[in-house]
Design a protein around this motif. Structure first.
Motif, PDB file in Angstrom:
ATOM      1  N   THR A 182       0.854  -1.184   0.000  1.00 39.84           N
ATOM      2  CA  THR A 182       0.000   0.000   0.000  1.00 39.84           C
ATOM      3  C   THR A 182       0.887   1.229   0.000  1.00 39.84           C
ATOM      4  OG1 THR A 182      -0.089  -0.013   2.417  1.00 39.84           O
ATOM      5  CG2 THR A 182      -1.807  -1.212   1.264  1.00 39.84           C
ATOM      6  N   GLY A 183       0.266   2.377  -0.120  1.00 43.34           N
ATOM      7  CA  GLY A 183       1.009   3.620  -0.130  1.00 43.34           C
ATOM      8  C   GLY A 183       1.562   3.945   1.233  1.00 43.34           C
ATOM      9  N   GLY A 184       2.594   4.769   1.273  1.00 39.94           N
ATOM     10  CA  GLY A 184       3.202   5.156   2.524  1.00 39.94           C
ATOM     11  C   GLY A 184       4.669   4.800   2.553  1.00 39.94           C
ATOM     12  N   LYS A 185       5.346   5.304   3.562  1.00 37.50           N
ATOM     13  CA  LYS A 185       6.774   5.074   3.723  1.00 37.50           C
ATOM     14  C   LYS A 185       7.012   3.895   4.651  1.00 37.50           C
ATOM     15  CE  LYS A 185       8.004   9.943   3.067  1.00 37.50           C
ATOM     16  NZ  LYS A 185       8.703  11.116   3.637  1.00 37.50           N
ATOM     17  N   ARG A 186       8.155   3.250   4.446  1.00 38.88           N
ATOM     18  CA  ARG A 186       8.532   2.156   5.333  1.00 38.88           C
ATOM     19  C   ARG A 186       8.960   2.728   6.680  1.00 38.88           C
ATOM     20  NH1 ARG A 186      11.721  -1.480   2.245  1.00 38.88           N
ATOM     21  NH2 ARG A 186       9.787  -2.612   1.950  1.00 38.88           N
ATOM     22  N   LEU A 187       8.536   2.062   7.749  1.00 38.21           N
ATOM     23  CA  LEU A 187       8.782   2.556   9.105  1.00 38.21           C
ATOM     24  C   LEU A 187      10.207   2.217   9.516  1.00 38.21           C
ATOM     25  CD1 LEU A 187       7.703   3.897  11.644  1.00 38.21           C
ATOM     26  CD2 LEU A 187       6.855   1.670  12.390  1.00 38.21           C
ATOM     27  N   THR A 188      10.981   3.243   9.876  1.00 40.89           N
ATOM     28  CA  THR A 188      12.343   3.067  10.365  1.00 40.89           C
ATOM     29  C   THR A 188      12.526   3.916  11.611  1.00 40.89           C
ATOM     30  OG1 THR A 188      13.122   4.854   8.917  1.00 40.89           O
ATOM     31  CG2 THR A 188      13.299   2.591   8.085  1.00 40.89           C
ATOM     32  N   PRO A 189      13.347   3.472  12.557  1.00 39.17           N
ATOM     33  CA  PRO A 189      13.552   4.257  13.778  1.00 39.17           C
ATOM     34  C   PRO A 189      14.367   5.512  13.505  1.00 39.17           C
ATOM     35  CG  PRO A 189      14.946   2.300  13.792  1.00 39.17           C
ATOM     36  CD  PRO A 189      14.041   2.169  12.613  1.00 39.17           C
ATOM     37  N   ASP A 190      14.089   6.547  14.305  1.00 43.10           N
ATOM     38  CA  ASP A 190      14.833   7.795  14.192  1.00 43.10           C
ATOM     39  C   ASP A 190      16.271   7.610  14.670  1.00 43.10           C
ATOM     40  OD1 ASP A 190      15.281  10.545  13.765  1.00 43.10           O
ATOM     41  OD2 ASP A 190      14.908  10.941  15.885  1.00 43.10           O
ATOM     42  N   ASP A 226      17.985  13.060  24.639  1.00 48.03           N
ATOM     43  CA  ASP A 226      16.844  12.860  23.744  1.00 48.03           C
ATOM     44  C   ASP A 226      17.260  12.424  22.349  1.00 48.03           C
ATOM     45  OD1 ASP A 226      15.045  13.444  25.698  1.00 48.03           O
ATOM     46  OD2 ASP A 226      14.877  15.573  25.184  1.00 48.03           O
ATOM     47  N   ASN A 227      18.510  12.675  21.976  1.00 47.40           N
ATOM     48  CA  ASN A 227      18.980  12.285  20.653  1.00 47.40           C
ATOM     49  C   ASN A 227      19.646  10.920  20.637  1.00 47.40           C
ATOM     50  OD1 ASN A 227      21.253  12.926  22.082  1.00 47.40           O
ATOM     51  ND2 ASN A 227      21.996  14.502  20.647  1.00 47.40           N
ATOM     52  N   GLY A 228      19.624  10.202  21.750  1.00 44.55           N
ATOM     53  CA  GLY A 228      20.187   8.857  21.808  1.00 44.55           C
ATOM     54  C   GLY A 228      21.616   8.782  22.294  1.00 44.55           C
ATOM     55  N   GLN A 229      22.232   9.911  22.627  1.00 44.64           N
ATOM     56  CA  GLN A 229      23.588   9.891  23.159  1.00 44.64           C
ATOM     57  C   GLN A 229      23.541   9.592  24.654  1.00 44.64           C
ATOM     58  OE1 GLN A 229      25.421  13.616  22.205  1.00 44.64           O
ATOM     59  NE2 GLN A 229      25.425  13.254  19.983  1.00 44.64           N
ATOM     60  N   ILE A 230      24.463   8.762  25.091  1.00 43.29           N
ATOM     61  CA  ILE A 230      24.454   8.338  26.479  1.00 43.29           C
ATOM     62  C   ILE A 230      25.071   9.416  27.371  1.00 43.29           C
ATOM     63  CG2 ILE A 230      26.672   7.123  26.259  1.00 43.29           C
ATOM     64  CD1 ILE A 230      25.474   5.024  28.221  1.00 43.29           C
ATOM     65  N   ARG A 231      24.416   9.678  28.496  1.00 41.14           N
ATOM     66  CA  ARG A 231      24.941  10.610  29.494  1.00 41.14           C
ATOM     67  C   ARG A 231      25.769   9.885  30.537  1.00 41.14           C
ATOM     68  NH1 ARG A 231      20.717  13.924  32.495  1.00 41.14           N
ATOM     69  NH2 ARG A 231      22.654  14.726  33.385  1.00 41.14           N
ATOM     70  N   PHE A 232      25.217   8.815  31.106  1.00 38.84           N
ATOM     71  CA  PHE A 232      25.975   8.004  32.043  1.00 38.84           C
ATOM     72  C   PHE A 232      25.323   6.632  32.128  1.00 38.84           C
ATOM     73  CE2 PHE A 232      22.888  10.304  34.679  1.00 38.84           C
ATOM     74  CZ  PHE A 232      22.263   9.270  35.353  1.00 38.84           C
TER      75      PHE A 232
END
Length: 816
Positions: free
Chosen positions: A228-236, A273-279
């Protein structure tokens, strides 16, 4: 262990036999009282919903009754509950309850009472959604940046995210690569959803990406093109955790510390929030739940972590600040503000213990009583010790051996008429019995403690006269094998004394064996050289005689005190004769697969005819059968004929596998004599060529042996260290299935024999000091065998198959 305990402010025990989990506890002003005081909402898997307003009446019965505002029995189990603005055109808080197949939103309202019993509370259903898929968990928030109300997102057990905006269903999306559901949380700062996949990694999906992705009406393969129409779901973005996550949390009390907290099985993670680890904090215990909350220090976050040792620990980022003892293992923990006390820690156990506590210490007025010091009477202590030791000896002596069972097992084609024997209770004690049999079974010291069920195992060799009798020698045969020694020729009558009385050759140079199936094996000893020839018309039947001859040579020269005795085989290896057994076994496996396919086709045809006949018979207006009954009889006859042929082929396949196993044992024995392999190397070779004890339709000998031989060729028998390192770095492999032919297998076996003949070293560890698994070491460890004279031989059934194709070894198991 902590010196302090969590101070009990209010507690209650909820129901009997009910179960609770992480999502069964939530707090908030669910009745919209406007005072800002929280209520405690508890739901159970039994469908019981309770609402409490705790106060400082401790845990007395009157206090629990006064604190309970509402108790309602719902029809379905309660998985999770949340308090939020879930009703359109309303600023009031409502209660969302997630069931396995339903999402319900309720309003909780209170009416002031006119009598001394207090206020009355009611639970009213506002709307509900019936779910097509089984739910696992849910989260809520202002999806898409919409303010003023909250939307809901439910994760199903098969990986579908279902979005609801108040009383309407928005859309659903399947998570890519889904296997098992994980924790789910919404991050309002980035308008994204966070979850932990079965790949043990944290994944972030933006709401905008989810809304424009492919519509999830049915689950699709991610490798196939979109239907069907639409984009394939990928994680940010993704972050590899390497362990399963127990819970996720995105605190919203401080936008300056934009953090995402993940509680793993062994570690605590804090990410941006961008996926970088703090500790990251490595935990030295097994956590059960956690809760981040606001800290008085800027840039830091406090965390409550519950662990399975009945502890509740308080961290400030990675620093432990406090530890308190709880009376149970918490599965959920929250922080609430009540009328009489702010910042109360609310914890819930899996069996329904609800506790409202606070941190701190209370003064203890307990004083240790004084103990009158007195000197010990050593004579009295010594007399008491002797009395106890005498009592222990009497108890051990009176403990009599109970009834034991003995299990006997032999390999096919041999069988036993009775495989289990019940031994009568013995008059001697258990300790005496174990000490007596320890000489035969070689038991360790830890085995001799009575009072615990024990299992003993003993392997022994059956006598050769059980499977063959003396016969007249045969001069012309198809297959011949020559074994050489470094000692003078030995009289065969002294090696096989049980066959010498009926032997026709009194000089001891010739001895013939005839198996019960009729096959003959002749042993010839040279008068001038140190060679012995074994010949027969059956290649497989020679294995047992060759093995028995080699073992008796070892025993004979060991008794004579010869230490430098050596035996060898000069070759060539009989690979072509061995491959005849391989091809015969493979053809029978192919025939078995063909019979199975034909039976499936005829069974489908038979059921289709039955359905048509049943439809004709149920019809009110009779109609001609159109020869359906004749076709049914013919199909039934074909099914029975195919079943009989398949059963006959199965019996032939079992016999062929026994013959193949005997031929493989003979090949391994000749290889060990040819190259002088050690017992460890011979065990590795035997485990490689005989990876299975029995053939199964799912896994057969050909594919298993090919995989094992290929591994040896790529590892210890590899020509170059580079190929060996590449093989060790590879993980997994193709699925083992029935091959099309045996050419590849025969080529690999020939190549393995060639490399062993050129000096290849059989070892389980590579030159790079690769760690050898313990189970592989145990598999390759040579075992010790005891020759036991036992009355078992009278119970062994002599079958018509050739016993020369079986290992004359039995097993006895004792258990008491």
């Amino acid at each position: 262990m902590s010196l302090f305990k969590a101070r009990d402010w209010w507690s209650a025990v909820l129901g009997e036999g009910e179960e609770f989990d992480q999502g069964c506890l939530c707090v908030g002003d669910v009745d919209n009282s406007g005072t800002g005081h929280d209520k405690v909402v508890v739901g159970s898997y039994m469908g019981m919903l309770r609402i409490f307003s705790p106060h400082a009446n401790k845990s007395s019965e009157g206090g629990i009754a006064d604190a309970q505002l509402l108790e309602v029995q719902l029809q379905n189990a309660i998985i999770q509950m949340e308090v939020g603005k879930f009703v359109s055109c309303s600023e009031l808080l409502h209660l969302a309850v997630l069931h396995p197949r339903k999402l319900s939103v309720y309003s909780v309202s209170g009416t002031a009472g006119n009598v001394e019993h207090g206020d009355q509370y009611q639970l009213k259903l506002v709307y509900e959604h019936n779910l097509k898929r089984t739910a696992c968990n849910m989260t809520y928030g202002t999806f898409g940046g919409v303010t003023g109300h909250h939307s809901l997102c439910i994760q199903s057990m098969d990986g579908m995210l279902m979005f609801f905006e108040q009383d309407s269903y928005s859309f659903g999306r399947f998570l890519p690569g889904f296997l098992l559901p994980g924790p789910l949380v919404y991050n309002s700062r980035t308008d994204s959803f966070l979850t932990v996949s079965s790949a043990r990694q944290l994944e972030s999906y933006k709401y905008e990406t989810l809304s424009v992705a492919t519509e999830a009406e049915s689950r699709q393969d991610p490798d196939l093109p979109l239907k069907t129409g639409g984009k394939r779901l990928t994680p940010d973005w993704t972050f590899v955790l390497g362990e399963q996550a127990l819970d996720l949390s995105v605190p919203s009390f401080s936008h300056s510390s934009a953090s995402v907290f993940v509680l793993g099985e062994r570690n605590l993670y804090c990410l941006r929030d961008n996926g970088q680890i703090r500790f990251m904090k490595k935990l030295e215990y097994n956590p059960s739940c956690f809760l981040p909350y606001t800290s008085v220090t800027d840039g830091t976050t406090n965390l409550l972590v519950g662990i399975h040792t009945n502890m509740l620990q308080v961290y400030q980022d990675v620093t432990l600040k406090w530890a308190a003892q709880l009376p149970f293992v918490p599965v959920a923990v929250r922080i609430s503000n009540f009328q009489e006390l702010k910042g109360v820690v609310v914890s819930l156990s899996s069996d329904g213990h609800l506790l409202c506590s606070y941190m701190g210490t209370d003064p203890s007025f307990f004083t240790t009583p004084k103990v009158d010091a007195r000197e010990a009477d050593y004579e009295q202590v010594d007399a008491e010790m002797k009395k106890l030791q005498k009592f222990i000896r009497e108890v051990k002596a009176s403990c009599v051996m109970q009834a034991s069972k003995m299990t006997v097992g032999v390999q096919p084609p041999l069988a036993v008429t009775q495989d289990q024997f019940a031994l009568e209770p013995m008059g001697q004690s258990i300790s005496d019995f174990l000490l007596n049999i320890s000489k035969v079974f070689k038991l360790g010291p830890n085995f001799l403690f009575p009072g615990v069920p024990r299992v003993l195992q003993c392997r022994f060799r059956l006598p050769l006269v059980l499977v063959c009798v003396p016969s007249s020698p045969t001069k012309t045969t198809k297959f011949k094998i020559t074994v050489e020694t470094n000692q003078p020729p030995v009289n065969l009558n002294s090696i096989f004394p049980e066959f010498s009385s009926k032997s026709e050759d009194k000089d001891g140079n010739t001895l013939a064996f005839q198996f019960l199936s009729g096959a003959k094996v002749t042993v010839l000893a040279s008068k001038t050289s140190q060679r012995y020839r074994i010949q027969s018309d059956s290649f497989e039947d020679m294995w047992l005689v060759v093995k028995e001859l080699v073992q008796r040579f070892d025993q004979h020269f060991s008794k004579l005190g010869v230490k430098d005795f050596k035996k060898s085989f000069s070759g060539p290896l009989p690979l072509q004769e061995y491959f005849l057994s391989v091809d015969h076994h493979f053809q029978l496996r192919v025939s078995a697969q063909q019979y199975q396919d034909l039976l499936s086709e005829r069974a489908v045809q038979f059921r289709a005819i039955q359905r048509r006949l049943l439809t004709r018979f149920k019809d009110k207006t009779p109609a001609p059968l159109q020869n359906l009954d004749t076709l049914l009889d013919a199909t039934y006859s074909q099914v029975m004929a195919l079943a009989e042929a398949a059963e006959e082929n199965r019996a032939l396949l079992e016999e062929a596998f026994v013959r193949l196993r005997s031929a493989t044992h003979l090949l391994v024995l000749l290889l060990s004599l040819w190259q002088g392999l050690t017992p460890d190397q011979t065990a590795i070779l035997e485990a490689t060529l005989l990876p299975l004890l029995h053939d199964t339709p799912q896994l057969g000998w050909e594919e298993s042996c090919d995989a094992a031989v290929s591994h040896l060729l790529r590892s210890c028998l590899s020509r170059s260290p580079k190929d060996q390192a590449t093989s060790l770095a590879q993980a997994g492999g193709p699925v083992l299935t029935l091959p099309r032919d045996t050419d590849r297998l025969k080529k690999h076996i020939t190549l393995m024999c060639d490399r062993i003949g050129k000096g290849g070293r059989l070892t389980l560890a590579s030159e790079a000091n690769v760690q050898v698994p313990a189970q592989v070491q145990n598999l390759a460890a040579p075992g010790d065998f005891w020759s036991v004279v036992f009355h078992l031989f009278s119970h062994v059934q002599k079958k018509e198959l050739s016993p020369g194709r079986a290992r004359t070894r039995g097993e006895i198991h004792f258990s008491h």
